[in-house]
Design a protein around this motif. Structure first.
Motif, short mmCIF file in Angstrom:
data_model
loop_
_atom_site.label_atom_id
_atom_site.label_comp_id
_atom_site.label_asym_id
_atom_site.label_seq_id
_atom_site.Cartn_x
_atom_site.Cartn_y
_atom_site.Cartn_z
N ASP A 413 0.87 -1.18 0.00
CA ASP A 413 0.00 0.00 0.00
C ASP A 413 0.90 1.23 0.00
O ASP A 413 1.14 1.86 1.03
CB ASP A 413 -0.91 -0.02 1.24
N TRP A 414 1.40 1.58 -1.17
CA TRP A 414 2.38 2.66 -1.25
C TRP A 414 1.74 4.02 -1.03
O TRP A 414 2.40 4.94 -0.52
CB TRP A 414 3.09 2.59 -2.60
N GLU A 415 0.48 4.16 -1.38
CA GLU A 415 -0.22 5.41 -1.09
C GLU A 415 -0.31 5.62 0.43
O GLU A 415 -0.09 6.71 0.94
CB GLU A 415 -1.61 5.40 -1.72
N GLY A 416 -0.64 4.52 1.14
CA GLY A 416 -0.67 4.60 2.60
C GLY A 416 0.70 4.83 3.18
O GLY A 416 0.85 5.52 4.20
N PHE A 417 1.72 4.25 2.57
CA PHE A 417 3.11 4.44 2.99
C PHE A 417 3.49 5.92 2.96
O PHE A 417 4.12 6.44 3.88
CB PHE A 417 4.01 3.62 2.06
N VAL A 418 3.08 6.60 1.90
CA VAL A 418 3.35 8.03 1.77
C VAL A 418 2.46 8.83 2.72
O VAL A 418 2.90 9.80 3.35
CB VAL A 418 3.15 8.50 0.31
N GLU A 419 1.20 8.41 2.85
CA GLU A 419 0.25 9.17 3.66
C GLU A 419 0.66 9.22 5.12
O GLU A 419 0.43 10.24 5.80
CB GLU A 419 -1.15 8.56 3.52
N THR A 420 1.26 8.15 5.64
CA THR A 420 1.71 8.20 7.04
C THR A 420 2.77 9.28 7.23
O THR A 420 2.81 9.94 8.27
CB THR A 420 2.28 6.83 7.47
N ALA A 421 3.61 9.47 6.23
CA ALA A 421 4.62 10.53 6.31
C ALA A 421 3.95 11.91 6.24
O ALA A 421 4.38 12.85 6.92
CB ALA A 421 5.65 10.38 5.19
N ARG A 422 2.92 12.02 5.42
CA ARG A 422 2.19 13.30 5.35
C ARG A 422 1.56 13.62 6.71
O ARG A 422 1.60 14.76 7.16
CB ARG A 422 1.08 13.23 4.29
N ARG A 423 0.97 12.61 7.35
CA ARG A 423 0.33 12.82 8.65
C ARG A 423 1.37 13.24 9.69
O ARG A 423 1.08 14.07 10.56
CB ARG A 423 -0.40 11.57 9.10
N ALA A 424 2.56 12.68 9.62
CA ALA A 424 3.61 13.06 10.56
C ALA A 424 3.97 14.54 10.39
O ALA A 424 4.21 15.25 11.37
CB ALA A 424 4.84 12.18 10.38
N THR A 425 4.00 15.01 9.14
CA THR A 425 4.31 16.43 8.91
C THR A 425 3.17 17.33 9.39
O THR A 425 3.41 18.47 9.78
CB THR A 425 4.58 16.71 7.42
N LEU A 426 1.93 16.83 9.36
CA LEU A 426 0.81 17.60 9.88
C LEU A 426 0.86 17.69 11.40
O LEU A 426 0.54 18.72 11.99
CB LEU A 426 -0.52 16.98 9.44
N LEU A 427 1.26 16.59 12.04
CA LEU A 427 1.37 16.59 13.49
C LEU A 427 2.50 17.49 13.96
O LEU A 427 2.39 18.15 14.99
CB LEU A 427 1.60 15.16 14.01
N GLU A 428 3.59 17.51 13.19
CA GLU A 428 4.74 18.33 13.55
C GLU A 428 5.25 19.08 12.32
O GLU A 428 6.24 18.69 11.70
CB GLU A 428 5.85 17.46 14.14
N PRO A 429 4.54 20.14 11.94
CA PRO A 429 4.87 20.83 10.68
C PRO A 429 6.25 21.46 10.66
O PRO A 429 6.78 21.73 9.58
CB PRO A 429 3.77 21.90 10.58
N ASN A 430 6.86 21.70 11.81
CA ASN A 430 8.17 22.34 11.83
C ASN A 430 9.32 21.36 12.00
O ASN A 430 10.47 21.76 12.10
CB ASN A 430 8.23 23.38 12.96
N ASP A 431 9.02 20.07 12.04
CA ASP A 431 10.06 19.05 12.17
C ASP A 431 10.54 18.66 10.78
O ASP A 431 9.86 17.96 10.04
CB ASP A 431 9.51 17.83 12.91
N LEU A 432 11.74 19.11 10.42
CA LEU A 432 12.25 18.88 9.07
C LEU A 432 12.57 17.41 8.81
O LEU A 432 12.59 16.98 7.66
CB LEU A 432 13.49 19.74 8.83
N SER A 433 12.81 16.63 9.86
CA SER A 433 13.09 15.21 9.63
C SER A 433 11.86 14.51 9.05
O SER A 433 11.98 13.61 8.21
CB SER A 433 13.51 14.53 10.94
N HIS A 434 10.66 14.92 9.48
CA HIS A 434 9.44 14.34 8.91
C HIS A 434 9.29 14.75 7.44
O HIS A 434 8.86 13.96 6.60
CB HIS A 434 8.21 14.80 9.69
N LYS A 435 9.65 16.00 7.14
CA LYS A 435 9.57 16.46 5.75
C LYS A 435 10.56 15.69 4.87
O LYS A 435 10.26 15.34 3.73
CB LYS A 435 9.83 17.96 5.68
N ALA A 436 11.76 15.43 5.41
CA ALA A 436 12.75 14.67 4.65
C ALA A 436 12.24 13.26 4.38
O ALA A 436 12.42 12.72 3.27
CB ALA A 436 14.07 14.62 5.42
N THR A 437 11.60 12.65 5.37
CA THR A 437 11.02 11.32 5.17
C THR A 437 9.94 11.35 4.10
O THR A 437 9.87 10.45 3.25
CB THR A 437 10.43 10.79 6.49
N LEU A 438 9.11 12.39 4.13
CA LEU A 438 8.05 12.51 3.12
C LEU A 438 8.65 12.65 1.73
O LEU A 438 8.19 12.01 0.77
CB LEU A 438 7.16 13.71 3.45
#
Length: 697
Positions: A413-438
């Motif tokens: 489920d690659w769409e879900g794989f990406v979506e979990t990273a999107r949700r992490a950036t929403l929870l912590e929008p200023n955490d650049l490590s989450h953005k890098a993962t996304l």
């Protein structure tokens, strides 16, 4: 007589007016008194719904009865007044009237009770969307300061901080900045508004812990991050017991939700009342285990065994302490994902049964079960369902999102794989490590447009964002030399572990540009990166030797290739680098992947064996999403080295279409495909990539 006149005669309008005014007055009084009495804000909602639901009852009452100086009287019907001079004075109540009034009161009571019981369902809102989720208040709990007590003070400051994060992360309408992000602000001198801006937090909780004479003192204050105004502050002095530690944390959590005007659900209220443990020694043992886990270093000998021993110590002190039970299940399950030990599996199943009995339906119990289904049973659908339930109960826990992403990847489920990273950036929008993962995941699914948008929005990026920006820019300017310069710069800034992966990219680009001398120098300096200046084991020797083999193959230096193969045979004490009867773990210090076996066979000159191993691996990997994801580029490169033009081009096309690290603007330019560049299949592929803008003409 019209209906309107009849309503006026029966004084329905007057009665309903009185009802509305009384309901409004009740709401005003409740708005003042209920918070003062520490009653939940939901009580006001119940009163409002009960008032609305009672309106039809009031309407029926107004039609049938009237209230006057003589009390309640039945209003006579219009027919009873016709032909008389009666002024319409009501009739005395009979037995039937009392039954009707009792029935109306019963209906009103039933409606009110139903509203209270089902108010959450009646007002149920749709799931929070991405846009509304970002509007939820975000709190950053800064590391608690040690105000005294030596090592004990520091230990309990860390423990209280961890527990508060766990408690707050279970509140649905509150986002909590992760521990990883806030730990950077331990002992910081930055001002609260600056910290709030950097973390994207609307409020900041800070505090300190002092341990002395069997007492714990905790100072806490909640601050508005934008104005630096204090919203709430309290000092707690308690005897040092587990009950008091958790009681104080509950008070702090309630104060925070009250200050932010958040309504807790019944489940959240219930969770706040729970005492994870009443055993202070068990509390110490568990937090000792968690602090040990955070000090993890890949070089630690017997790391997992030591970690599990510390968790077992906590459970031995309090067999009902669910947090160490959950962590132990996760560690044991992960250790048994490939080769299962019967004793470990029995222990996992016993612990899961225990935690489900102790706290059924809790996020800890559900997470423990998810570990079991994911790692041990490999039932990814069931694991996905369970981890989604746990995540709904613990919405700010980014670790659960990370586990969920692994499950999504296993399911394909690659769409879900990406979506979990999107949700992490929403929870912590200023955490650049989450953005890098996304960005990394978007590139894996070849969504380069969104990856570029995330990189641009990141602004002042960290190193990982800069590395991805460099790669994405290559897709536009197509200049390998500029790309190589960026890699060289990043290597000077990266950690030793990251330098190893950057070196491989830099070295391959040197070979792609025909800079054999530079590549040889890079390979010579790579020895320090690979061996790390410490003792050299067989696995490290194999890694370095295979890089040398690859360079000789790519540059066509067959004499150097033959010498390197013979040197490897002597080093590892074998007559052939690849053989069916080899115990690879014993010979090379680790197991060999099929792509590595194929490469070694090719280096020895056994092309038929290399092709056979490659074909068998492709066949065996069909449908294995994760295996293909990790090995696609290696398969393509081996096929290119084997001069299998049709196979290599087919592999490249599949890599472009399916999740992989095979990127159309880079992979075809690598020297592994030099032997097939003049083939019709590769020329056709190149023409298509030029037309799509991925390559220069």
């Amino acid at each position: 007589m019209s209906l309107f006149s009849e309503l006026r005669r029966r004084r329905v309008f007057r009665t309903l007016g009185i009802y509305i005014l009384a309901a409004w007055g009740l709401m005003q009084v409740a708005d003042v008194l209920l918070p003062a009495l520490s009653l939940p804000e939901a009580s006001i909602r119940y009163l409002l719904l009960a008032s609305v639901a009672g309106f039809p009852v009031a309407l029926v009452f107004a039609w049938l009865y009237d209230i006057g100086a003589d009390g309640i009287r039945r209003t006579p019907g219009r027919e009873a007044l016709e032909g008389t001079e009666d002024d319409g004075e009501g009739q005395l109540l009979g037995k039937g009237d009392y039954l009707i009034l009792a029935g109306l009161l019963g209906i009103l009571a039933t409606i009110t009770l139903g509203v209270v019981r089902n108010a959450d369902d009646l007002l149920e809102l749709p799931p929070i969307s991405a846009s509304s989720e970002t509007e939820l208040p975000m709190i950053a709990v800064l590391p608690f300061a040690q105000l005294g007590g030596g090592e004990d003070g520091e230990f309990f400051a860390l423990g209280v901080h961890d527990d508060l994060l766990i408690s707050l992360s279970k509140i649905k309408n509150l986002r909590v900045v992760s521990r990883t992000s806030v730990m950077e602000y331990a002992k910081t001198t930055k001002q609260i508004p600056e910290i709030g801006k950097e973390l994207g937090a609307s409020v900041i909780l800070e505090g300190g812990v002092r341990i002395a004479g069997g007492q714990i003192r905790m100072n806490t204050q909640l601050i508005d991050a934008s104005t630096d105004a204090q919203l709430w502050a309290e000092t707690f002095d308690r005897a040092l017991t587990a009950e008091n530690i958790f009681a104080v944390q509950t008070e702090v959590t309630r104060a925070i939700t009250s200050a932010l005007r958040l309504t807790l659900s019944p489940k959240e209220e219930s969770d706040l009342k729970k005492q994870p443990t009443r055993n202070l020694a068990a509390y110490r043992a568990f937090h000792n285990a968690m602090q040990f886990a955070r000090s993890y270093n890949p070089g630690f000998a017997n790391y997992r065994e030591n970690y599990e021993k510390k968790l077992e110590d906590a459970i031995a002190l309090d067999s009902q302490y669910t947090r160490p039970i959950m962590e132990l299940v996760g560690s044991l399950a992960q250790r048994n994902q490939r080769e299962q030990n019967e004793t470990d599996i029995a222990r996992i199943e016993e612990l899961i049964a225990r935690i489900q009995t102790l706290d059924p339906g809790s996020s800890e119990a559900i997470t423990a079960e998810a570990y079991y289904f994911y790692y041990v049973l490999r039932d990814f659908d069931r694991a996905d369902e369970l981890i989604a339930r746990a995540q709904s109960l613990n919405p700010s826990d980014t670790r659960l999102l990370e586990i969920q992403s692994w499950i999504k990847r296993r399911k394909g489920d690659w769409e879900g794989f990406v979506e979990t990273a999107r949700r992490a950036t929403l929870l912590e929008p200023n955490d650049l490590s989450h953005k890098a993962t996304l960005v990394r995941r978007l590139m894996v699914v070849h969504d380069y447009a969104e990856a570029q948008a995330v990189v641009l929005a990141a602004g002042q990026a960290n190193l990982e964002i800069a590395i991805f920006r460099n790669q994405l820019e290559l897709s536009r300017h197509h200049d390998l030399e500029t790309y190589q310069e960026g890699l060289a710069q990043f290597m000077t800034q990266a950690s030793p572990a990251r330098q190893r992966s950057l070196f491989l990219q830099h070295w391959l680009i040197q070979l792609s540009l025909g800079d054999i001398e530079g590549a040889s120098q890079s390979l010579a300096t790579a020895e320090d990166l690979i061996f790390g200046g410490g003792s050299v084991d067989k696995a490290d020797q194999l890694h370095y030797a295979m890089l040398a083999l690859e360079q000789h193959l790519l540059t066509g230096d067959m004499s150097a290739l033959e010498k390197q193969v013979e040197a490897m045979k002597n080093t590892f004490g074998v007559e052939s680098l690849v053989a069916d009867d080899h115990d690879y773990a014993l010979i090379y210090g680790r197991r060999l992947h099929a792509t590595e076996k194929a490469f070694l066979a090719l280096a020895e000159g056994n092309r038929q064996q290399a092709k056979q191993i490659t074909d068998q691996h492709i066949l065996a990997s069909a449908g294995n999403h994760v295996e293909l994801f990790f090995t696609r580029e290696l398969i393509c490169r081996n096929l290119g080295l084997l001069a299998d033009a049709e196979g290599a081009v087919r592999c490249l096309r599949e890599g472009f279409d399916q999740p992989s690290d095979v990127h159309p603007f880079l992979e075809p330019r690598l020297p592994h495909y030099a032997r097939i560049r003049d083939s019709a299949a590769f020329k056709q592929l190149k023409t298509e990539l030029i037309a799509q803008g991925w390559l220069d003409g």
